[in-house]
Design a protein around this motif. Structure first.
Motif, PDB file in Angstrom:
ATOM      1  N   ARG A 189      36.584  27.779  38.649  1.00 36.30           N
ATOM      2  CA  ARG A 189      37.260  28.546  39.691  1.00 36.30           C
ATOM      3  C   ARG A 189      38.727  28.800  39.335  1.00 36.30           C
ATOM      4  O   ARG A 189      39.271  29.870  39.627  1.00 36.30           O
ATOM      5  N   PHE A 192      38.794  31.505  36.798  1.00 39.05           N
ATOM      6  CA  PHE A 192      38.592  32.818  37.408  1.00 39.05           C
ATOM      7  C   PHE A 192      39.838  33.300  38.139  1.00 39.05           C
ATOM      8  O   PHE A 192      40.251  34.460  37.990  1.00 39.05           O
ATOM      9  N   THR A 193      40.472  32.437  38.952  1.00 42.64           N
ATOM     10  CA  THR A 193      41.645  32.902  39.682  1.00 42.64           C
ATOM     11  C   THR A 193      42.820  33.204  38.750  1.00 42.64           C
ATOM     12  O   THR A 193      43.696  33.988  39.094  1.00 42.64           O
ATOM     13  N   MET A 196      41.908  36.724  38.098  1.00 37.04           N
ATOM     14  CA  MET A 196      41.526  37.480  39.295  1.00 37.04           C
ATOM     15  C   MET A 196      42.408  38.704  39.549  1.00 37.04           C
ATOM     16  O   MET A 196      41.886  39.804  39.802  1.00 37.04           O
ATOM     17  N   TRP A 199      41.458  41.362  37.035  1.00 35.90           N
ATOM     18  CA  TRP A 199      40.092  41.860  37.251  1.00 35.90           C
ATOM     19  C   TRP A 199      40.018  42.681  38.522  1.00 35.90           C
ATOM     20  O   TRP A 199      39.246  43.628  38.622  1.00 35.90           O
ATOM     21  N   TRP A 202      36.824  39.585  43.676  1.00 35.85           N
ATOM     22  CA  TRP A 202      36.484  38.201  43.945  1.00 35.85           C
ATOM     23  C   TRP A 202      34.994  37.975  43.733  1.00 35.85           C
ATOM     24  O   TRP A 202      34.166  38.829  44.038  1.00 35.85           O
ATOM     25  N   THR A 203      34.656  36.790  43.214  1.00 33.84           N
ATOM     26  CA  THR A 203      33.288  36.305  43.165  1.00 33.84           C
ATOM     27  C   THR A 203      33.311  34.800  43.313  1.00 33.84           C
ATOM     28  O   THR A 203      34.222  34.138  42.818  1.00 33.84           O
ATOM     29  N   GLU A 208      29.184  34.146  36.927  1.00 39.39           N
ATOM     30  CA  GLU A 208      29.945  35.397  36.836  1.00 39.39           C
ATOM     31  C   GLU A 208      31.427  35.112  36.632  1.00 39.39           C
ATOM     32  O   GLU A 208      32.109  35.799  35.865  1.00 39.39           O
ATOM     33  N   SER A 209      31.946  34.084  37.311  1.00 33.68           N
ATOM     34  CA  SER A 209      33.354  33.721  37.162  1.00 33.68           C
ATOM     35  C   SER A 209      33.682  33.415  35.711  1.00 33.68           C
ATOM     36  O   SER A 209      34.719  33.835  35.182  1.00 33.68           O
ATOM     37  N   VAL A 212      33.703  36.640  33.658  1.00 24.99           N
ATOM     38  CA  VAL A 212      34.917  37.428  33.904  1.00 24.99           C
ATOM     39  C   VAL A 212      36.090  36.822  33.139  1.00 24.99           C
ATOM     40  O   VAL A 212      36.849  37.527  32.463  1.00 24.99           O
ATOM     41  N   PHE A 213      36.240  35.504  33.237  1.00 21.64           N
ATOM     42  CA  PHE A 213      37.297  34.810  32.507  1.00 21.64           C
ATOM     43  C   PHE A 213      37.195  35.080  31.010  1.00 21.64           C
ATOM     44  O   PHE A 213      38.197  35.364  30.341  1.00 21.64           O
TER      45      PHE A 213
END
Length: 275
Positions: A189, A192-193, A196, A199, A202-203, A208-209, A212-213
């Motif tokens: 998390r 991801f943030t 974020m 990107w 939010w997910t 998926e996080s 994305v990272f």
């Protein structure tokens, strides 16, 4: 174009709803509602679900039930004792859940300026109302910007020493697995943030996080994918925990501070990992 958890104005849509609760979990959610009311009575302002159950992705026998309770006053010892009894009873009576976690706060804390972009955001965007008047009505709309990134997970450097201590104190495979799940979720998390705002969405999906990272930090992508897998299927290997606190965690903390800064100091509350 995919909306990535945002509305037409670019603000977070609230994730989850009672209508998305899987049928297998309807009984425990109904029991939680009744037992919370009985346990707290007029002390309770409102109660919320969060996590995989209201998102509709919970797995019977594998997922936990996560609750946030807002009291009219700051929690006292009897309130925390009641939460422990409540969590234990639900866990024992409903095999559908693997555990029950309860966050307990006074409503003034949840609405405070200090928590506006941390607990306030969490309640307004990631919690599903279960009982009482929704405190989200008193909170702003939120966007996936650097301020939110900083105030949610910009304290990883402070968290790591506590993780190292807990790792040293763990003495059984079950304890190592619990720490693996906790550390893995928090790192994914936070990863991801970190990305974020770039990107632009939010997910809460950990897989998926991690993906994305990895699009922004390919050199760390495999580590984050492995952490996402371990969050769903935790392992007891202490080497995994050591890699988190000695390599991935410190790197992520440094990169986070460089990009978003450090979380604003405040009086901290004992709480489970939410982000």
């Amino acid at each position: 174009m995919e909306h990535r958890g945002l509305d037409a104005d670019g603000c977070f849509e609230r994730e989850g709803s009672l209508g998305q609760v899987p049928g297998a979990f309807a009984g425990v959610v109904a029991a939680a509602r009744g037992r919370i009311r009985d346990a707290y009575g007029r002390r309770l302002h409102s109660a919320y679900l969060y996590g995989s159950v209201p998102r509709g992705t919970a797995r019977p026998g594998r997922s936990d039930l996560d609750l946030l309770l807002a009291l009219h006053h700051e929690p006292a010892g009897e309130d925390r004792d009641a939460a422990e009894v409540l969590a234990r009873g639900l866990d024992e009576d409903f095999p559908e859940v693997e555990g029950v976690g309860i966050l307990l706060y006074g409503k003034d804390t949840l609405l405070s300026e200090a928590e506006r972009f941390d607990l306030g955001w969490f309640l307004a965007c990631r919690c599903t109302p279960l009982l009482g008047a929704d405190l989200a009505e008193h909170l702003p709309r939120y966007r996936p910007d650097s301020l939110l990134a900083r105030e949610t997970n910009g304290d990883l450097a402070d968290v790591l020493p506590r993780w190292r201590r807990r790792m040293r104190e763990a003495s059984t495979p079950d304890e190592n697995r619990r720490l693996c799940r906790l550390f893995s979720r928090h790192l994914v998390r936070t990863g991801f943030t970190l990305v974020m705002p770039r990107w632009g969405g939010w997910t809460s999906d950990l897989t998926e996080s991690a993906e994305v990272f990895g699009g922004y930090y390919p050199q760390r992508a495999d580590q984050m994918r492995a952490a996402a897998a371990a969050a769903l299927e935790p392992v007891a290997d202490p080497a995994v925990l050591r890699a988190y606190v000695e390599d991935l965690g410190p790197w992520l903390a440094d990169e986070y501070t460089a990009r978003h800064g450090t979380k604003t100091p405040r009086a901290r509350h004992d709480r489970q990992d939410t982000h």
